[in-house]
Enzyme design. Sequence first.
Site, PDB file in Angstrom:
ATOM      1  N   SER A 129       5.471   3.520   1.122  1.00  0.00           N
ATOM      2  CA  SER A 129       5.341   4.946   1.694  1.00  0.00           C
ATOM      3  C   SER A 129       6.394   5.314   2.639  1.00  0.00           C
ATOM      4  O   SER A 129       7.113   4.658   3.231  1.00  0.00           O
ATOM      5  CB  SER A 129       3.927   4.946   2.575  1.00  0.00           C
ATOM      6  N   TYR A 142      -1.564   1.826   8.608  1.00  0.00           N
ATOM      7  CA  TYR A 142      -0.812   1.994   7.481  1.00  0.00           C
ATOM      8  C   TYR A 142       0.736   1.881   7.472  1.00  0.00           C
ATOM      9  O   TYR A 142       1.346   0.972   6.701  1.00  0.00           O
ATOM     10  CB  TYR A 142      -1.231   3.520   7.056  1.00  0.00           C
TER      11      TYR A 142
HETATM   12  N1  LIG Z   1      -1.055   9.533  -2.535  1.00  0.00           N
HETATM   13  C1  LIG Z   1       0.082   9.450  -1.486  1.00  0.00           C
HETATM   14  O1  LIG Z   1       0.113  10.408  -1.057  1.00  0.00           O
HETATM   15  C2  LIG Z   1       0.745   8.202  -1.263  1.00  0.00           C
HETATM   16  C3  LIG Z   1       1.855   8.332  -0.381  1.00  0.00           C
HETATM   17  C4  LIG Z   1       2.483   7.220   0.117  1.00  0.00           C
HETATM   18  C5  LIG Z   1       2.148   5.794  -0.687  1.00  0.00           C
HETATM   19  N2  LIG Z   1       1.063   5.649  -1.564  1.00  0.00           N
HETATM   20  C6  LIG Z   1       0.707   4.551  -2.367  1.00  0.00           C
HETATM   21  O2  LIG Z   1       0.865   4.388  -3.504  1.00  0.00           O
HETATM   22  C7  LIG Z   1       0.112   3.744  -4.092  1.00  0.00           C
HETATM   23  C8  LIG Z   1      -1.140   4.414  -4.934  1.00  0.00           C
HETATM   24  O3  LIG Z   1      -1.906   5.039  -4.358  1.00  0.00           O
HETATM   25  P1  LIG Z   1      -2.359   6.363  -4.989  1.00  0.00           P
HETATM   26  O4  LIG Z   1      -2.172   7.824  -4.236  1.00  0.00           O
HETATM   27  O5  LIG Z   1      -2.348   6.593  -6.447  1.00  0.00           O
HETATM   28  O6  LIG Z   1      -4.109   6.359  -4.648  1.00  0.00           O
HETATM   29  P2  LIG Z   1      -5.365   5.996  -5.492  1.00  0.00           P
HETATM   30  O7  LIG Z   1      -5.533   7.102  -6.524  1.00  0.00           O
HETATM   31  O8  LIG Z   1      -6.501   5.837  -4.420  1.00  0.00           O
HETATM   32  O9  LIG Z   1      -5.014   4.711  -6.086  1.00  0.00           O
HETATM   33  C9  LIG Z   1      -5.157   3.652  -5.610  1.00  0.00           C
HETATM   34  C10 LIG Z   1      -5.182   2.441  -6.578  1.00  0.00           C
HETATM   35  O10 LIG Z   1      -5.284   1.121  -5.787  1.00  0.00           O
HETATM   36  C11 LIG Z   1      -6.489   0.349  -6.238  1.00  0.00           C
HETATM   37  N3  LIG Z   1      -6.785  -0.233  -5.120  1.00  0.00           N
HETATM   38  C12 LIG Z   1      -7.273   0.078  -4.000  1.00  0.00           C
HETATM   39  N4  LIG Z   1      -7.517  -0.946  -3.124  1.00  0.00           N
HETATM   40  C13 LIG Z   1      -7.576  -2.097  -3.973  1.00  0.00           C
HETATM   41  C14 LIG Z   1      -7.641  -3.610  -3.706  1.00  0.00           C
HETATM   42  N5  LIG Z   1      -8.330  -3.930  -2.608  1.00  0.00           N
HETATM   43  N6  LIG Z   1      -7.467  -4.403  -4.642  1.00  0.00           N
HETATM   44  C15 LIG Z   1      -6.956  -4.019  -5.884  1.00  0.00           C
HETATM   45  N7  LIG Z   1      -6.792  -2.457  -6.206  1.00  0.00           N
HETATM   46  C16 LIG Z   1      -7.093  -1.712  -5.197  1.00  0.00           C
HETATM   47  C17 LIG Z   1      -7.316   1.359  -6.825  1.00  0.00           C
HETATM   48  O11 LIG Z   1      -8.180   0.796  -7.931  1.00  0.00           O
HETATM   49  P3  LIG Z   1      -9.708   0.797  -7.756  1.00  0.00           P
HETATM   50  O12 LIG Z   1     -10.274   1.481  -6.936  1.00  0.00           O
HETATM   51  O13 LIG Z   1     -10.101   1.121  -9.307  1.00  0.00           O
HETATM   52  O14 LIG Z   1      -9.929  -0.800  -7.621  1.00  0.00           O
HETATM   53  C18 LIG Z   1      -6.590   2.605  -7.438  1.00  0.00           C
HETATM   54  O15 LIG Z   1      -6.079   2.261  -8.712  1.00  0.00           O
HETATM   55  C19 LIG Z   1      -0.805   2.986  -2.919  1.00  0.00           C
HETATM   56  O16 LIG Z   1      -0.255   1.617  -2.626  1.00  0.00           O
HETATM   57  C20 LIG Z   1      -0.545   4.082  -1.792  1.00  0.00           C
HETATM   58  O17 LIG Z   1      -0.721   3.385  -0.607  1.00  0.00           O
HETATM   59  C21 LIG Z   1       0.271   6.961  -1.734  1.00  0.00           C
END
Ligand SMILES: NC(=O)c1ccc[n+]([C@@H]2O[C@H](COP(=O)([O-])OP(=O)(O)OC[C@H]3O[C@@H](n4cnc5c(N)ncnc54)[C@H](OP(=O)(O)O)[C@@H]3O)[C@@H](O)[C@H]2O)c1
Length: 267
Positions: A129, A142
């Site tokens: 991130s 985080y």
């Molecule tokens: N969106 C943003 O603005 C943003 C910014 C910076 C970094 N990120 C990073 O990008 C990555 C993807 O996030 P996203 O934005 O796509 O969010 P999201 O839509 O909430 O997706 C998160 C994914 O992680 C899985 N997950 C959550 N907790 C888990 C656990 N304990 N074990 C296994 N799987 C788990 C969820 O799967 P299930 O719920 O189906 O298990 C889901 O597929 C994350 O690492 C997040 O920190 C996102």
Amino acid sequence: MSKVVLITGGSSGIGKSIGELLLEKGFIVYGTSRSPQNYPNSNFPILALDLTESNTIKSCIEKVIEKENRLDVLINNAGKGITGPIEEIPEIEIKRNFDTNFFGAIQVIKSVLPQMRKQRSGLIINVTSIAAYMGLPYRGIYSASKGALELITEAFRMEIKDFNIFMTNVAPGDFSTNIASGRYHAPVLENSPYKIPYGNSLNLMNQHVNSGSDPILMANVIYKIIQTGKPKVHYKVGSFMQKFSIVLKRILPDKIFEKLLLKFYKL
Ligand SMILES: NC(=O)c1ccc[n+]([C@@H]2O[C@H](COP(=O)([O-])OP(=O)(O)OC[C@H]3O[C@@H](n4cnc5c(N)ncnc54)[C@H](OP(=O)(O)O)[C@@H]3O)[C@@H](O)[C@H]2O)c1
């Protein structure tokens, strides 16, 4: 031969978008979820994996290798947000966040390395991130868990270089996904000394995610990285200002950078 890709957290947001693009490009794609039964219509198989339960990590990777006999690319994407005044976040939630974003991610890496070493090739992409580059107010845990993953990647790269295995970090800025709804939010307590600044910061954070970029941008970058063969140490994907904040942190005196953050978060 089509490359075999495993994406942790392929059930929604960035992971799902990456999976769909790579599938379209001809890769063999596997995703994961804690509740795979909820995704019967996914375009690619969704396997059970919970980053906080090591047996599920092991069996998920075994399943892919058993089926495909190889694993070319791991995208360590699954992760969880956490917000709150550090003083008030319960210890168990701090640990759970590190178990997911840091310890779980390391275990996934450790579980794929023997196969990648055996085939003498592999690519591991850790999704971190932009928050990993600076301690953000009310997102300190985080920032720390993702920052730790950034540093581990730097070290890992040097340890695995002789096996023809590459590793890189990709740091997203704000993307419009389910991340805010899946976050742990420390409650805004009526009698808390942080009530007003934390409440305001939380509103701002949610606005930023809601107005974030389309996850397809991340998918395109990941596809390009896979095509490069020899990836850089770090990639950043986001708005100009989000990426520029990392440059500013590098060149400005610490206190000036801190002032900018305070102004941005209206603190
Ligand atoms: N969106 C943003 O603005 C943003 C910014 C910076 C970094 N990120 C990073 O990008 C990555 C993807 O996030 P996203 O934005 O796509 O969010 P999201 O839509 O909430 O997706 C998160 C994914 O992680 C899985 N997950 C959550 N907790 C888990 C656990 N304990 N074990 C296994 N799987 C788990 C969820 O799967 P299930 O719920 O189906 O298990 C889901 O597929 C994350 O690492 C997040 O920190 C996102």
